[in-house]
Structure formats: C-alpha cells, structure tokens
Write a protein that holds these residues in place. Structure first.
Motif, short mmCIF file in Angstrom:
data_model
loop_
_atom_site.label_atom_id
_atom_site.label_comp_id
_atom_site.label_asym_id
_atom_site.label_seq_id
_atom_site.Cartn_x
_atom_site.Cartn_y
_atom_site.Cartn_z
N VAL A 595 0.84 -1.19 0.00
CA VAL A 595 0.00 0.00 0.00
C VAL A 595 0.88 1.24 0.00
CG1 VAL A 595 -1.79 1.27 1.24
CG2 VAL A 595 -1.82 -1.22 1.25
N ASP A 596 0.59 2.19 -0.89
CA ASP A 596 1.30 3.46 -0.96
C ASP A 596 0.50 4.52 -0.19
OD1 ASP A 596 2.84 5.65 -1.53
OD2 ASP A 596 2.20 5.81 -3.63
N LEU A 597 0.88 4.75 1.05
CA LEU A 597 0.13 5.66 1.91
C LEU A 597 0.51 7.13 1.72
CD1 LEU A 597 0.15 3.65 5.26
CD2 LEU A 597 -1.84 4.21 3.87
N GLU A 598 1.54 7.41 0.95
CA GLU A 598 2.01 8.79 0.82
C GLU A 598 0.94 9.77 0.35
OE1 GLU A 598 5.57 11.23 -1.51
OE2 GLU A 598 5.71 9.07 -1.22
N PRO A 599 0.20 9.48 -0.73
CA PRO A 599 -0.82 10.45 -1.17
C PRO A 599 -1.90 10.69 -0.11
CG PRO A 599 -0.40 8.82 -2.88
CD PRO A 599 0.27 8.33 -1.65
N GLU A 625 19.87 -1.91 10.15
CA GLU A 625 18.94 -0.86 9.74
C GLU A 625 18.26 -1.25 8.43
OE1 GLU A 625 21.77 2.66 11.68
OE2 GLU A 625 21.29 2.68 9.53
N PHE A 626 16.94 -1.10 8.39
CA PHE A 626 16.16 -1.43 7.20
C PHE A 626 15.91 -0.17 6.38
CE2 PHE A 626 13.81 -5.00 9.70
CZ PHE A 626 15.00 -5.71 9.78
N SER A 627 15.60 -0.40 5.12
CA SER A 627 15.09 0.71 4.31
C SER A 627 13.73 1.12 4.87
CB SER A 627 14.94 0.26 2.86
OG SER A 627 14.31 1.26 2.10
N ALA A 628 13.54 2.42 5.11
CA ALA A 628 12.32 2.88 5.77
C ALA A 628 11.83 4.17 5.12
CB ALA A 628 12.55 3.11 7.26
N THR A 629 10.53 4.33 5.09
CA THR A 629 9.90 5.55 4.57
C THR A 629 8.99 6.13 5.64
OG1 THR A 629 9.93 4.63 2.33
CG2 THR A 629 8.52 6.55 2.72
N TRP A 630 9.21 7.41 5.94
CA TRP A 630 8.42 8.13 6.94
C TRP A 630 7.85 9.39 6.33
CZ3 TRP A 630 7.78 6.77 12.18
CH2 TRP A 630 8.51 5.65 12.61
N MET A 631 6.68 9.77 6.79
CA MET A 631 6.09 11.06 6.45
C MET A 631 6.06 11.91 7.71
SD MET A 631 5.17 11.14 3.19
CE MET A 631 3.86 12.36 3.08
N ASN A 647 17.74 18.56 3.80
CA ASN A 647 18.67 17.79 2.97
C ASN A 647 18.24 16.34 2.78
OD1 ASN A 647 20.33 20.04 2.67
ND2 ASN A 647 21.56 19.52 4.48
N HIS A 648 17.44 15.82 3.69
CA HIS A 648 17.03 14.42 3.60
C HIS A 648 15.61 14.23 3.07
CE1 HIS A 648 20.46 13.96 6.39
NE2 HIS A 648 20.51 12.70 5.95
N SER A 649 14.86 15.30 2.96
CA SER A 649 13.44 15.16 2.63
C SER A 649 13.20 15.24 1.13
CB SER A 649 12.62 16.23 3.35
OG SER A 649 13.00 17.52 2.92
N HIS A 650 12.04 14.75 0.74
CA HIS A 650 11.61 14.80 -0.65
C HIS A 650 10.18 15.35 -0.69
CE1 HIS A 650 15.00 12.18 -1.84
NE2 HIS A 650 14.76 11.56 -0.70
N ALA A 651 9.89 16.09 -1.74
CA ALA A 651 8.54 16.62 -1.88
C ALA A 651 7.56 15.47 -2.00
CB ALA A 651 8.45 17.52 -3.10
N PRO A 652 6.53 15.43 -1.18
CA PRO A 652 5.59 14.30 -1.22
C PRO A 652 4.78 14.29 -2.50
CG PRO A 652 4.76 16.02 0.22
CD PRO A 652 6.15 16.44 -0.18
N VAL A 653 4.41 13.08 -2.90
CA VAL A 653 3.62 12.89 -4.11
C VAL A 653 2.13 13.02 -3.76
CG1 VAL A 653 3.00 11.28 -5.95
CG2 VAL A 653 5.36 11.39 -5.11
N SER A 654 1.45 13.91 -4.45
CA SER A 654 0.02 14.10 -4.23
C SER A 654 -0.75 13.48 -5.39
CB SER A 654 -0.30 15.60 -4.11
OG SER A 654 -1.68 15.79 -3.92
N ASN A 655 -1.87 12.88 -5.07
CA ASN A 655 -2.71 12.25 -6.09
C ASN A 655 -4.15 12.70 -5.88
OD1 ASN A 655 -4.10 10.65 -7.88
ND2 ASN A 655 -3.21 8.71 -7.19
#
Length: 674
Positions: A595-599, A625-631, A647-655
């Motif tokens: 599941v892609d919870l980012e949008p 350490e695992f690969s991890a994604t946080w909002m 420096n570590h953040s990315h613009a979130p993807v909106s849908n």
C-alpha cells in the motif's frame, strides 16, 4: 404458477443479496473499535457462519411446524432492528480485553435479527415451493441465492465502498430490507393455507425412499467444514499480511460462493478427475511454499496462488457435498442445516480455536491436511489408486504441520498468538558474535536489538538515526527535554532515543507485546527517559486523555503490512493535533509492501492545515537498519527548513484521485501497489 415461481425467486435473490451486502458493511464498521485488527473480519466470518447455522436451524424447524404468526413477528422485529442499525451511532469504545465476545455481541445486537431472517429465507422458500408444486427440491434456487450473494460481494468494493459513506450504505440497505420484508410477508401469507396439508403429505412414509445413511449425513457436515477452513485460513493470511479491507475479505468469499454455484448449478463443468488432479498439484505446491516460514510472495502472485488453491479445494468439497444431497424435500432443510453447521465449525476452528490452541500460525497447513483427509474419505470407494494417493497426501501434509512447527520453534525463545496476531521472538547470532533478537508479527519484523556493547542501545530496523523518526527527534526541540508519544510499542526501539529529562509514552493495543518488550528487549530498561505504557487502542486512549503536549507523536501501529485505517482518518489527525504542542510533529511510518500511503498522508495534512514531507533512509546491514519511509507532518514551516530535514526530505507525491479518509469513508483500492 410461473408468477409464483418468479416471486419466490425474486425474494430469494433479494434476501441473499442483502445477506452478503451487510457483511462487509458491518465488519468495516467494527474495524475502528478493535484497533483495525485483521482478526476482526475472521471473527465476523465466524459470527456470520454461526448466525447462518441458526437461520437454517430456524428454517428446518419452521418447515416441520408451520407457524406463520411467528414468522410475521420475526419479520417485524428484524425491520425494527434494521432501522435501529441504520440510525447514527455513538463513537467507538475500547473493548480490547475480550474482542471476540465483544464482536459477537455487537453484531448480534445490530444485525443479528435481520441476518437470521435473511439467512432462513432461501432454504425455507425452497421447501415451501416444492410442497406447493409437489415436486423435488428446487436446488437451482440455492445456486440463484449464491449468485445474488456473489453480485453483492462484487459491487461492494468497486461501486459502493469507494462512492458512498457508511451512513449512506446503512440507510440504503435498510430501505432494501424493508422491500424484502414486504415480499417475504406476501409469500408467507399466500402459502399459509396449503402448508399444513403439504406438510402431512411430505412427512408421510414412503416405501420408495429409504432414509439417508449416517455416513452420508456426516459428509454433509464435514465437506462444508473443510471448505470453510480453507476460506478462513486463506482470508486470514491475506488480511494479516496485506490489509484488513473489504476488498481482500471479499475475494476469497467470492471464490467460495462461485464454487457453490458451480457445484449446485453446473456440476459437469469441472469433472472430478480434473478437480482432484489440480487439487493434488496445488496442495503440494503451496505446501512446499509454506515450509519457508519467513518468506512471503509478492501481492499479485500470492493472491493468485492462494485464491486458485481455495477455488479448487472448495469446488471439490462443495461438489462432493452436492452429489450427496437428498432428493426428497423432507431432508432438504436437514441438508442445509448440516451444510451450515459444517461452515460454522470450519470457521470456528480457524478463527477462534486455532489462536487459543497453538502458539504459531498453522492455519493454512491444517486446512490443507483436512482437505486431503476429506478427499481420502470421499474417494475411498474408487479403488486402491485413489486410496494410496490421498493417504500419502494426508500423511505428507500432516508432516508439513510438524515441519512448520519445527521451523518456527528453531531459535525462538518466545512465541505468542492471540486475537491481534502471531508474535514471535527469534534469536540468532550475528557478526561479530553478538546475539540478535527480532520481534515479528507474521512475516513482518517489528523490532531488532543487537546485544553488543556498542550497539545494544542503538535504534535499528526502521528507526535508525537517519530515518524520518530519527531526524524528527533530533531536530524537534533545540536541546530541551522532549515529550514523545508513540502509537505502537513493538520492541520499544524508540526508547533508545530517550535522554535525561525526556518523556516517552507508548500506546499498545496488543497485551502480549508489552511483556515481550519489557523482558526480552532492553531498550526501555536502558533508556534515560521516563517511560510509560498505555494499554489499549491508542485512538480511544487519546480521546479520553487530557492534552499530552507531545513534541513528536509517532504513528507506527501496523500489524504485519495491515493498515489500521481508523488511525489514518481526518478525525484521528484532529485528535493527534490536540495532543501536540504548537509546531509539534506527527511522524507516520509508511513503509509497506502493498500500500502506498504517501498520497493519503498528504491529503490528511492538507485537511488539518499542516505541511508534509517524505524521508527515506537506506539499508545498513551491519547496524541492523532497514530501508524505511516516513512522512513528517507539522504546522511549523521553520521545521522543514532545518538543514538536516531539508537535505534528507523529498517533496511528497500528491494524487487528486485519492480521497480524504474519514471515519465514515475510506478505500484502499486507489493506493494498492499491484
């Protein structure tokens, strides 16, 4: 007579349609109350099978003792109950101490009476029609009822859930139930005069028809039991490892109903010799896969394989049961009664008994074994070839159960299973000789600790220092003591960030997690912060508490890859915001295979007047350490301009196609990773 048959068919169709439409609505309504657990649907499934058994028992009794006044009374009470269910309800309460009993109680009080009347309609009207026409039991109407059930399950996740709010769904269902009650009342009144006479004729002794042997009646019970075990085991696997959503409840149930339709309406479509050969291949293939207890399949392959196995197994069980059904109407309701009893027994064994009896999850392996034993029983008369084949298959699948147990117990000091999942602590030795303990729920790891002097107090897995939560904690408070809230305890890894003067407050719904985190991991014991744990559903606890003034509130309450939807709604975010200090941070852990919870997090942030950013961290095997994604979500614009965050953040993807989730509306269909 044609008009009468049409009226009978329409009433049976509508009753079955409403029966299976109410199931996902009622179960989804209960998800927030029980912490979004995947076991909610399995427990609901046990209730539905049990309620269906009660309905068939009522139909069996009423067919032999016609009491039309009683049936009118039940229709009236069912209408009152349906109206009460459709009315607005109070907010959820915390009933996590006895979830199974609470689910049974909630469903009984809300939809129990309507469900009883709907479930009794199909077998009852078939008997009434056969008596009026003095013909054999019209089993095609049973296939018609299952076709209506399949239609209800098909349109719910595609047309109803994504469009209509739960309140609207309940009101619409109530209106259609009123229409059904009118039709059922008309048929009850029209068939009333001839029922007693037909009953005496039906019960008259016949020299041409001998009583059904006990062995055959036993198979009427056991074959549906095997199919129900398969249904419950496959559904449990999918909902626990992907998401407890109506879409994944409905797919196995739809396959189950398709096999009933084929067995009763089109028995020649799949000859026994084809089905049995496919069954051997699928049981062997998936049995081999189950031996690798720590491996999981991609979502598309997993769903396809398990649904195919479910289809073949249930088709075999239902086709064999259908071939053994009685021809005389006197025993038709008994057949349906035992058929329903088998379904209730099978779902009970997987949904209720298995978590109480076993520390590990053997559900699929046990369902496979029972299916092979049933195949041995029904093919015994076909000669030694079939006997040897299925006897060997039964033995091998029983051996599989013990192999899985051995694999689970290897390097496992503690394993616990309850309503909220299967917890397992695995202990291994890693480089350079340090003991490593890992807490997992199903196939998903929820925390790891490396017991070496330099790493025992280092946060690992998804909570590394360069992860979203690590950066949020490092940049939230400019050197002052921090007040941290965490939804989801796991191994207590976030306690490793605790400094003198800090406060860390964990919220945990699963009572089995707390002693594991306290006794087998040392993150909380070694932490310099003040640690408190609140037992129970986090959202319910936060509603009751006064504002906690958290600097950072971490939302990480996933069980496996399942999504607790009630923690990701606009109302939930409003509760979180009330407990944050001005400029506080919400950290959502959204690492997920399916599941892609980012949008959706972006939509929730906008709704709350907050900003959001995504932070992804890489794998570091040496440090666990695992690969991890946080909002990270906050109304403090300055926080997002902090150099380390920026420096570590990315613009979130909106849908824009992803709608805002609320307590009354949610759909995972647009964000599934197919």
């Amino acid at each position: 007579m044609v008009q009468s048959r049409l009226l009978f068919g329409l009433t049976i169709f509508l009753s079955s349609f409403l029966l299976f439409l109410v199931e996902p609505i009622a179960a989804k309504e209960l998800l927030p109350v029980f912490g979004g657990s995947a076991a909610v649907w399995i427990t609901c499934l046990v209730f539905f099978q049990t309620a269906l058994l009660c309905a068939y028992l009522y139909a069996h009794w009423l067919a032999r003792r016609p009491r039309w006044q009683l049936h009118f009374g039940l229709l009236f009470l069912a209408c009152i109950a349906a109206i009460a269910w459709a009315l607005p309800k109070a907010g959820p309460t915390n009933v996590s101490n006895h979830p199974v009993a609470a689910i049974f109680g909630a469903l009984s009080l809300s939809i129990g009476m309507p469900f009883l009347v709907l479930g009794a309609t199909s077998p009852l009207l078939q008997v009434w029609l056969s008596r009026l026409e003095t013909s054999d039991v019209p089993y095609r109407l049973f296939a018609l009822s299952n076709l209506a059930s399949l239609l209800a399950l098909g349109i719910y996740p595609v047309l109803i859930e994504p469009i209509f709010h739960l309140r609207t769904q309940r009101l619409a269902w109530c209106c259609w139930f009123a229409a059904f009650a009118i039709l059922s009342g008309i048929l009850t009144w029209k068939t009333r005069p001839g029922m007693h006479k037909a009953l005496h004729t039906d019960q008259a002794p016949s020299a041409e028809v001998s009583p059904t042997p006990l062995r055959r009646k036993l198979l009427w019970l056991l074959l549906p039991m095997g199919a129900a075990m398969q249904l419950s085991a496959v559904t449990s696997y999918l909902t626990a490892n992907i998401a407890p959503i109506p879409l994944l409840w409905i797919l196995p149930l739809a396959v189950y109903l398709v096999t009933i339709i084929l067995a009763f309406q089109f028995p020649k479509v799949a000859p026994r010799w084809v089905v049995t050969r496919l069954l051997v291949i699928l049981l062997a293939s998936l049995g081999y896969m189950l031996v690798s207890v720590d491996q999981s399949l991609p979502i598309r392959i997993g769903i396809l394989f398990f649904l195919l196995e479910l289809f073949v197994s249930c088709l075999f069980c239902h086709a064999e049961a259908c071939a053994l059904r009685p021809a005389q109407s006197a025993e038709s309701t008994l057949f349906y009664l035992l058929f329903a009893a088998g379904g209730a027994l099978g779902s009970f064994m997987i949904g209720i008994a298995a978590p109480l009896l076993f520390r590990f999850n053997y559900d699929l392996a046990l369902a496979f074994f029972v299916t092979a034993v049933l195949a041995l029983a029904v093919t015994w008369v076909n000669g030694w070839g079939q006997r040897l084949l299925w006897a060997s298959a039964s033995i091998l699948l029983l051996v599989l159960v013990f192999l899985i147990r051995t694999a689970y117990e290897r390097n496992t000091p503690v394993a616990v299973r309850n309503f909220y999942g299967s917890l397992r602590v695995k202990q291994t030795v890693g480089y350079p000789g340090a003991t490593i303990r890992t807490l997992s729920n199903g196939n998903i790891q929820h925390g790891t600790q490396i017991f070496s002097p330099e790493l025992s107090r280092t946060p690992t897995t998804y909570y590394a220092e360069d992860s979203g939560v690590g950066l949020a904690l490092a940049n939230c408070c400019e050197g002052r003591p921090r007040n941290i809230g965490v939804i989801g305890l796991g191994a207590g890894t976030i306690a490793a960030y605790g400094r003198p003067g800090d406060r860390v407050r964990f919220y945990e719904i699963n009572p089995a997690v707390i002693p594991i985190a306290k006794n087998l991991f040392t993150y909380m014991r070694d932490s310099a912060a003040e640690i408190t744990i609140v037992d129970g559903d986090a959202r319910t606890s936060l509603v009751r508490e006064k504002p906690q003034n958290f600097d950072v509130l971490v939302v990480d309450a996933f069980s496996g890859d399942a999504i607790p939807l009630h923690l990701l709604t606009a109302e939930a975010v409003a509760i979180y915001k009330r407990h944050l200090v001005p400029g506080g941070i919400l950290a959502f852990h959204i690492s997920n295979q399916h599941v892609d919870l980012e949008p959706e997090i972006v939509q929730l942030a906008k709704s709350a007047g907050m900003q959001a950013t995504r932070i992804s961290s890489p794998i570091n095997d040496e440090r666990g350490e695992f690969s991890a994604t946080w909002m990270l979500v906050s109304d403090n614009a300055a926080f997002f301009t902090t150099p380390e965050i920026f420096n570590h953040s990315h613009a979130p993807v909106s849908n824009p196609k992803v709608p805002l989730w609320t307590d009354d509306y949610s759909s995972l269909l647009p964000i599934l990773r197919w």
